[in-house]
Design an enzyme around this catalytic site. Structure first.
Site, short mmCIF file in Angstrom:
data_model
loop_
_atom_site.label_atom_id
_atom_site.label_comp_id
_atom_site.label_asym_id
_atom_site.label_seq_id
_atom_site.Cartn_x
_atom_site.Cartn_y
_atom_site.Cartn_z
N ASP A 68 10.37 5.60 -9.94
CA ASP A 68 9.99 6.16 -11.25
C ASP A 68 10.66 7.50 -11.52
O ASP A 68 10.95 7.83 -12.68
CB ASP A 68 8.47 6.36 -11.32
CG ASP A 68 7.73 5.06 -11.63
OD1 ASP A 68 8.39 4.01 -11.67
OD2 ASP A 68 6.51 5.12 -11.85
N LYS A 91 -0.57 -4.31 -3.03
CA LYS A 91 -1.87 -3.85 -2.54
C LYS A 91 -2.01 -2.39 -2.98
O LYS A 91 -1.65 -1.47 -2.27
CB LYS A 91 -1.93 -3.99 -1.01
CG LYS A 91 -3.36 -3.98 -0.44
CD LYS A 91 -3.95 -2.59 -0.37
CE LYS A 91 -5.30 -2.59 0.31
NZ LYS A 91 -5.93 -1.24 0.28
N SER A 123 0.81 -1.21 0.00
CA SER A 123 0.00 0.00 0.00
C SER A 123 0.85 1.27 0.00
O SER A 123 1.53 1.56 -0.98
CB SER A 123 -0.95 -0.05 1.21
OG SER A 123 -1.88 0.99 1.18
#
Length: 524
Positions: free
Chosen positions: A300, A314, A289
């Site tokens: 990224d 998740k 999460s």
């Protein structure tokens, strides 16, 4: 007569609900609701024993939501406060974060300082029984309700463990679990700062900020952010943590859902306090999460090297809808998270019903495999993978424990021996290595505790077993931070991070390493 009157009123309410919902939809929903009402009526009139309408309705609701995903739940008055417990950092239970895998509640992460950790329960343990009840098909909230209770009350759990035979039974005592997002941080060597982020509660961003400032004052110039076994938590705190390492205006995460108001983008609101320090983030299959939001954004945007194992996956958003019945609410999955490059964090998981109907399923032998996963690219062109979870830039699989050490950990013998040792050696410092007489004392203790290894087998595993004993001795004398220092001595994941950071003077330097025959830096 009174019971029939109440049942009739319930039927009328359900018909009215079907009419109201069906006004703006096709007739299928109303027709199916009509079938449901008829089945409920037949059950009420003809089942061999009386059935409480309230229980029947609750079961139907749970069945409907359970067929959607493991995270959509109906919350009644008995669930009051459970949504805030974890994010407030306080509740009473055994100290585990639970997810659902293949139809069984599974330990995503044991929370540091809780009874589960002290008993030897690990990430990935499958809870096959809780309080004597078989757990197949239980939802996350169902399992949590069984695990939590008043402080001082007992609860028995049985776990199965991948790669291990049989079921292991634990008798635990619930207690109040007070968690800090950053339970400890410290420097390693001359200028390496280590920050352990255990969860994302209401103060996570502030705690990380304070830890980094303290480490800088101690001379830290390179950092490790450890998100392993971090089950996640509040989205705004994930954004706050990522913000501390990113330029102002950087997109941290986006959400996409069916309803328009679920499409959101979240940006770093301020210039990061630390844009110049090399950074490595540690993850594993217990990182979930909010942990995946932070790791995905930093990966990224080429701000940090991600080291460890592929995360849990998740990446769904749950929204809370209060219902008209007082004290009840619907927690419903309404959107998915996406990293700045457009990757979905979420890994689709089968419900219990799907698992029953798919016995032939053959999962990938390695959760770290990138086969058939969609390819995305970071800001600087590095290849990353979608399809669920965050795949690390450098995969490092922790060493597995050899047989005697594994049995000692399973039985919690190092923990129990440490309690005994501290009581009989008041004020003594933790030894860098166990003297021979104390080593013999521990092996005798382990044999008395049921470990059947031979002296030769104990001797072959001495370094590993000793480290486990020293870890628990350090925990008793110096707390969790002291215990983690011992753990890091032989942690291959941390060792890889420290090796990379030892050669990094700038943030981009962490990518200028070779993995196999390729460089992680696309410019080299």
């Amino acid at each position: 007569m009174r019971r029939r009157f109440l049942f009739g009123s319930l039927m009328l309410a359900l018909f009215a609900l079907g009419w109201w919902v069906g006004r703006g939809t096709t007739g299928d929903l109303y027709a199916n609701l009509d079938v449901f009402v008829e089945v409920l009526q037949r059950v009420e009139e003809n089942y061999v024993v009386p059935v409480k309408a309230q229980s029947a309705i609750r079961g139907a609701i749970d069945g409907m939501l359970g067929d959607l995903d493991p995270y959509s739940q109906y919350l009644d008055t008995t669930d009051s406060g459970t949504l805030d417990e974890f994010t407030d950092g306080k509740y009473s239970g055994i100290g585990v974060e639970v997810g659902v895998r293949d139809g069984f509640p599974t330990v995503i992460a044991p929370l540091e300082g809780g009874p589960a950790v002290e008993a030897g329960i690990h990430s990935g343990d499958i809870l096959v029984k809780i309080a004597g009840k078989a757990t197949s098909g239980l939802s996350v909230d169902d399992a949590s309700r069984l695990l939590r209770g008043k402080p001082g009350t007992p609860v028995a759990v049985s776990v199965a463990r991948e790669g291990d035979t049989g079921v292991h039974d634990y008798d635990l005592v619930r207690r109040e679990i007070v968690t800090k997002s950053v339970p400890y941080s410290f420097t390693v060597g001359r200028d390496l700062g280590y920050v352990r982020l255990a969860n994302f509660s209401k103060t996570s961003g502030a705690e990380v900020r304070a830890a980094l400032e303290s480490l800088r004052r101690q001379g830290a110039r390179r950092f490790v952010l450890d998100l392993r076994t971090n089950p996640g938590g509040l989205l705004d705190q994930a954004v706050d943590v990522a913000d501390q390492f990113l330029p102002k205006g950087s997109m941290v995460v986006s959400t996409k859902g069916r309803a328009r108001n679920q499409d959101q983008r979240y940006y770093a609101p301020s210039a990061g306090a630390d844009l110049a320090s090399p950074l490595v983030v540690l993850v594993d299959d217990g990182s979930a999460s909010a942990s995946e939001i932070v790791a995905g954004a930093l990966q990224d945007l080429d701000r940090a090297l991600i080291v460890g194992r592929t995360t849990f996956g998740k990446g769904s958003v749950q929204s809370l809808f209060p219902l008209h019945t007082r004290g009840t609410a619907l927690k419903l999955t309404t959107a998915l998270y996406y990293t700045p490059s457009g990757r979905s964090i979420h890994k689709q998981r089968a419900t219990a019903a799907d698992v029953e109907g798919d016995d032939e399923a053959a999962p990938d032998s390695s959760r770290d495999s990138t086969k058939s996963r969609p390819v995305f690219h970071t800001s600087h062109g590095r290849r990353v993978y979608g399809g669920g979870g965050i795949t690390p830039d450098v995969t490092v699989i922790p060493d597995s424990l050899p047989p005697a050490a594994r049995e000692i950990e399973r039985r919690g013998l190092a923990f129990r021996f440490a309690n005994k040792w501290v009581n009989t050696h008041p004020g003594a410092a933790v030894p860098a290595a166990l003297p021979d007489d104390e080593w013999r004392e521990f092996t005798d203790y382990a044999k008395a505790g049921g470990v059947t290894s031979t002296p030769a087998e104990f001797a072959a595993e001495r370094s590993v077993i000793e480290r486990g004993v020293r870890r628990e001795l350090a925990r008793r004398t110096g707390g969790d931070a002291a215990a983690m220092r011992v753990v890091l001595e032989s942690d291959p994941v941390f060792a890889r991070a420290a090796l990379v950071l030892g050669h990094a003077a700038r943030p981009a330097d962490v990518f200028a390493i070779t993995v196999g025959d390729r460089s992680l830096d696309p410019t080299r």
